[in-house]
Design a protein around this motif. Structure first.
Motif, PDB file in Angstrom:
ATOM      1  N   VAL A 196     -35.724 -11.945 -20.713  1.00  0.00           N
ATOM      2  CA  VAL A 196     -36.346 -11.414 -19.507  1.00  0.00           C
ATOM      3  C   VAL A 196     -36.099  -9.899 -19.275  1.00  0.00           C
ATOM      4  O   VAL A 196     -36.879  -9.364 -18.428  1.00  0.00           O
ATOM      5  N   ARG A 197     -35.089  -9.167 -19.908  1.00  0.00           N
ATOM      6  CA  ARG A 197     -34.894  -7.802 -19.792  1.00  0.00           C
ATOM      7  C   ARG A 197     -36.089  -6.947 -20.461  1.00  0.00           C
ATOM      8  O   ARG A 197     -36.338  -5.962 -20.037  1.00  0.00           O
ATOM      9  N   ARG A 198     -36.562  -7.993 -21.591  1.00  0.00           N
ATOM     10  CA  ARG A 198     -37.748  -7.033 -22.355  1.00  0.00           C
ATOM     11  C   ARG A 198     -39.036  -7.684 -21.890  1.00  0.00           C
ATOM     12  O   ARG A 198     -39.875  -6.927 -22.313  1.00  0.00           O
ATOM     13  N   GLY A 199     -39.195  -8.687 -20.969  1.00  0.00           N
ATOM     14  CA  GLY A 199     -40.414  -9.163 -20.408  1.00  0.00           C
ATOM     15  C   GLY A 199     -40.373 -10.301 -20.170  1.00  0.00           C
ATOM     16  O   GLY A 199     -39.573 -11.264 -20.717  1.00  0.00           O
ATOM     17  N   VAL A 200     -41.191 -10.929 -19.099  1.00  0.00           N
ATOM     18  CA  VAL A 200     -41.387 -12.211 -18.594  1.00  0.00           C
ATOM     19  C   VAL A 200     -42.513 -12.925 -19.329  1.00  0.00           C
ATOM     20  O   VAL A 200     -43.462 -12.578 -19.345  1.00  0.00           O
ATOM     21  N   ILE A 201     -42.118 -14.129 -19.824  1.00  0.00           N
ATOM     22  CA  ILE A 201     -43.057 -14.941 -20.419  1.00  0.00           C
ATOM     23  C   ILE A 201     -43.560 -15.900 -19.651  1.00  0.00           C
ATOM     24  O   ILE A 201     -42.712 -16.825 -19.111  1.00  0.00           O
ATOM     25  N   PRO A 202     -44.625 -15.820 -18.765  1.00  0.00           N
ATOM     26  CA  PRO A 202     -45.236 -16.667 -17.863  1.00  0.00           C
ATOM     27  C   PRO A 202     -45.986 -17.829 -18.556  1.00  0.00           C
ATOM     28  O   PRO A 202     -45.836 -18.321 -19.725  1.00  0.00           O
TER      29      PRO A 202
ATOM     30  N   ARG B  67     -42.410 -11.810 -30.265  1.00  0.00           N
ATOM     31  CA  ARG B  67     -43.061 -10.745 -29.998  1.00  0.00           C
ATOM     32  C   ARG B  67     -42.766 -10.180 -28.943  1.00  0.00           C
ATOM     33  O   ARG B  67     -42.741  -8.784 -28.968  1.00  0.00           O
ATOM     34  N   VAL B  68     -42.298 -10.324 -27.748  1.00  0.00           N
ATOM     35  CA  VAL B  68     -41.547  -9.868 -26.424  1.00  0.00           C
ATOM     36  C   VAL B  68     -40.472  -9.209 -27.027  1.00  0.00           C
ATOM     37  O   VAL B  68     -40.187  -7.935 -26.758  1.00  0.00           O
ATOM     38  N   TRP B  69     -39.801  -9.678 -27.793  1.00  0.00           N
ATOM     39  CA  TRP B  69     -38.270  -9.126 -28.314  1.00  0.00           C
ATOM     40  C   TRP B  69     -38.481  -7.943 -29.183  1.00  0.00           C
ATOM     41  O   TRP B  69     -37.795  -6.884 -28.854  1.00  0.00           O
ATOM     42  N   LEU B  70     -39.591  -8.152 -29.956  1.00  0.00           N
ATOM     43  CA  LEU B  70     -39.695  -7.041 -30.958  1.00  0.00           C
ATOM     44  C   LEU B  70     -40.467  -5.764 -30.443  1.00  0.00           C
ATOM     45  O   LEU B  70     -40.152  -4.750 -30.786  1.00  0.00           O
ATOM     46  N   ALA B  71     -41.080  -6.120 -29.166  1.00  0.00           N
ATOM     47  CA  ALA B  71     -41.732  -4.940 -28.346  1.00  0.00           C
ATOM     48  C   ALA B  71     -40.842  -4.062 -27.745  1.00  0.00           C
ATOM     49  O   ALA B  71     -41.140  -3.108 -27.526  1.00  0.00           O
TER      50      ALA B  71
ATOM     51  N   GLY C 217     -41.004 -15.928  -9.168  1.00  0.00           N
ATOM     52  CA  GLY C 217     -41.869 -17.078  -9.400  1.00  0.00           C
ATOM     53  C   GLY C 217     -42.177 -17.446 -10.764  1.00  0.00           C
ATOM     54  O   GLY C 217     -42.285 -18.517 -10.992  1.00  0.00           O
ATOM     55  N   LYS C 218     -42.338 -16.498 -11.670  1.00  0.00           N
ATOM     56  CA  LYS C 218     -42.669 -16.554 -13.062  1.00  0.00           C
ATOM     57  C   LYS C 218     -41.455 -17.442 -13.752  1.00  0.00           C
ATOM     58  O   LYS C 218     -41.876 -18.358 -14.505  1.00  0.00           O
ATOM     59  N   LEU C 219     -40.314 -17.241 -13.222  1.00  0.00           N
ATOM     60  CA  LEU C 219     -39.041 -17.923 -13.655  1.00  0.00           C
ATOM     61  C   LEU C 219     -38.639 -19.222 -12.985  1.00  0.00           C
ATOM     62  O   LEU C 219     -38.538 -20.204 -13.617  1.00  0.00           O
ATOM     63  N   ALA C 220     -38.861 -19.134 -11.685  1.00  0.00           N
ATOM     64  CA  ALA C 220     -38.355 -20.379 -10.845  1.00  0.00           C
ATOM     65  C   ALA C 220     -39.392 -21.334 -11.126  1.00  0.00           C
ATOM     66  O   ALA C 220     -39.097 -22.798 -10.958  1.00  0.00           O
ATOM     67  N   ASP C 221     -40.702 -21.035 -11.045  1.00  0.00           N
ATOM     68  CA  ASP C 221     -41.654 -22.310 -11.292  1.00  0.00           C
ATOM     69  C   ASP C 221     -41.649 -23.259 -12.194  1.00  0.00           C
ATOM     70  O   ASP C 221     -41.411 -24.494 -12.325  1.00  0.00           O
TER      71      ASP C 221
ATOM     72  N   GLY D 257     -34.486 -31.359 -24.481  1.00  0.00           N
ATOM     73  CA  GLY D 257     -34.128 -30.474 -25.463  1.00  0.00           C
ATOM     74  C   GLY D 257     -34.863 -29.232 -25.423  1.00  0.00           C
ATOM     75  O   GLY D 257     -34.600 -28.138 -25.544  1.00  0.00           O
ATOM     76  N   ARG D 258     -36.406 -29.591 -25.539  1.00  0.00           N
ATOM     77  CA  ARG D 258     -37.397 -28.360 -25.899  1.00  0.00           C
ATOM     78  C   ARG D 258     -37.401 -27.665 -24.299  1.00  0.00           C
ATOM     79  O   ARG D 258     -37.217 -26.514 -24.315  1.00  0.00           O
ATOM     80  N   GLU D 259     -37.156 -28.348 -23.221  1.00  0.00           N
ATOM     81  CA  GLU D 259     -37.286 -27.595 -22.066  1.00  0.00           C
ATOM     82  C   GLU D 259     -36.142 -26.747 -21.957  1.00  0.00           C
ATOM     83  O   GLU D 259     -36.006 -25.543 -21.336  1.00  0.00           O
ATOM     84  N   ILE D 260     -34.861 -27.267 -22.205  1.00  0.00           N
ATOM     85  CA  ILE D 260     -33.586 -26.538 -22.002  1.00  0.00           C
ATOM     86  C   ILE D 260     -33.772 -25.139 -22.932  1.00  0.00           C
ATOM     87  O   ILE D 260     -33.365 -24.227 -22.616  1.00  0.00           O
ATOM     88  N   GLY D 261     -34.056 -25.553 -24.030  1.00  0.00           N
ATOM     89  CA  GLY D 261     -34.215 -24.435 -25.277  1.00  0.00           C
ATOM     90  C   GLY D 261     -35.104 -23.390 -24.726  1.00  0.00           C
ATOM     91  O   GLY D 261     -34.802 -22.073 -24.956  1.00  0.00           O
ATOM     92  N   ILE D 262     -36.215 -23.691 -24.265  1.00  0.00           N
ATOM     93  CA  ILE D 262     -37.542 -22.581 -23.844  1.00  0.00           C
ATOM     94  C   ILE D 262     -36.753 -21.829 -22.488  1.00  0.00           C
ATOM     95  O   ILE D 262     -36.943 -20.929 -22.366  1.00  0.00           O
ATOM     96  N   THR D 263     -36.060 -22.629 -21.696  1.00  0.00           N
ATOM     97  CA  THR D 263     -35.668 -21.804 -20.602  1.00  0.00           C
ATOM     98  C   THR D 263     -34.524 -20.747 -20.793  1.00  0.00           C
ATOM     99  O   THR D 263     -34.611 -19.866 -20.403  1.00  0.00           O
ATOM    100  N   LEU D 264     -33.584 -21.286 -21.608  1.00  0.00           N
ATOM    101  CA  LEU D 264     -32.771 -20.375 -22.255  1.00  0.00           C
ATOM    102  C   LEU D 264     -33.452 -19.224 -22.926  1.00  0.00           C
ATOM    103  O   LEU D 264     -32.782 -18.125 -22.796  1.00  0.00           O
ATOM    104  N   LEU D 265     -34.442 -19.303 -23.664  1.00  0.00           N
ATOM    105  CA  LEU D 265     -35.189 -18.195 -24.451  1.00  0.00           C
ATOM    106  C   LEU D 265     -35.639 -17.376 -23.485  1.00  0.00           C
ATOM    107  O   LEU D 265     -35.816 -16.238 -23.767  1.00  0.00           O
ATOM    108  N   ARG D 266     -36.444 -17.837 -22.449  1.00  0.00           N
ATOM    109  CA  ARG D 266     -37.034 -16.889 -21.357  1.00  0.00           C
ATOM    110  C   ARG D 266     -35.924 -16.167 -20.796  1.00  0.00           C
ATOM    111  O   ARG D 266     -36.054 -14.925 -20.547  1.00  0.00           O
ATOM    112  N   LEU D 267     -34.768 -16.843 -20.457  1.00  0.00           N
ATOM    113  CA  LEU D 267     -33.385 -15.993 -19.840  1.00  0.00           C
ATOM    114  C   LEU D 267     -33.042 -14.855 -21.171  1.00  0.00           C
ATOM    115  O   LEU D 267     -32.821 -13.791 -20.621  1.00  0.00           O
ATOM    116  N   ALA D 268     -33.064 -15.307 -22.136  1.00  0.00           N
ATOM    117  CA  ALA D 268     -32.657 -14.185 -23.134  1.00  0.00           C
ATOM    118  C   ALA D 268     -33.593 -13.031 -23.383  1.00  0.00           C
ATOM    119  O   ALA D 268     -33.160 -12.083 -23.639  1.00  0.00           O
TER     120      ALA D 268
END
Length: 218
Positions: free
Chosen positions: A146-152, A207-211, A98-102, A133-144
């Motif tokens: 996701v293995r380290r944490g979900v950004i709600p 911050r999520v990536w560095l964590a 849901g955090k990703l699909a929403d 452009g912003r929305e696509i970029g942020i979506t790709l960033l979330r997916l990148a």
């Protein structure tokens, strides 16, 4: 008090284990089902997108009846965005899906509306390119990350989506004069919020990536 012989001969480990049987153990956290009302509403919003596009371009894209129908479909999809998050939080139905699909559903709806309005000449293409452009970029960033944490989606993101939705709804309706101007002003405000919240998400992703990768719960 007398002590029975069997109590004297019984090993202390056996006695301890007998008492430990009454110690309550921690219960595992309940698993949230993937197919719940919040996620169903999110998927419904995605399903409305193609219907909205068909209504937007029907009759050449400027017939009053079809534009009202497109605005109604857009409004219905926007309402589901409000309720799915509330239900998920109220009834403990929050899932990583849901955090990703929403936000993906939001971006699909907003993107389809902006591209359609730009093709019809009702929204400047630079606005559509900045927001999409912003929305696509942020979506790709979330997916990148996701293995380290979900950004709600945060409050800023929700406010941005609300202003975008209001602006698009006004521009979808066959309005003229001051109402059309109000829609344009709202769209400019939405662009500002889009850029600011995008920078905030980038900071969260860093911050999520560095964590480091998140640990799986046993």
């Amino acid at each position: 008090m007398s002590v029975q012989p069997e109590e004297i001969d019984r090993p202390w480990t056996e006695t301890a284990s007998a008492h430990s049987a009454f110690v309550p153990t921690a219960q595992p956290e309940p698993t949230v089902p993937l197919l719940n009302i919040a996620n169903v509403l999110t998927m419904l919003r995605i399903a409305i997108v193609p219907l909205f596009v068909l209504a937007l371009f029907a009759g050449g894209g400027h017939q009053t009846g079809w534009r009202i129908a497109a605005a109604a479909l857009f409004g219905l999809a926007a309402i589901t965005d409000r309720f799915d998050g509330q239900l998920a939080r109220k009834y403990g139905l929050v899932t990583d899906f849901g955090k990703l699909a929403d936000p993906i559903a939001d971006k699909a709806l907003i993107g389809a509306a902006l591209i359609g309005l730009s093709m019809l000449g009702d929204v400047a293409w630079w606005i559509t390119l900045v927001i999409c452009g912003r929305e696509i970029g942020i979506t790709l960033l979330r997916l990148a990350v996701v293995r380290r944490g979900v950004i709600p989606a945060g409050r800023g993101g929700k406010l941005k989506t609300l202003v975008q939705s209001l602006a698009i709804a006004v521009l979808l309706l066959p309005l003229t004069g001051g109402f059309a101007t109000a829609g344009t002003v709202l769209m400019y405000v939405a662009v500002v919020l889009t850029v600011l919240t995008g920078l905030d998400y980038i900071g969260q992703a860093v911050r999520v990536w560095l964590a480091g990768p998140r640990r799986r719960r046993i």
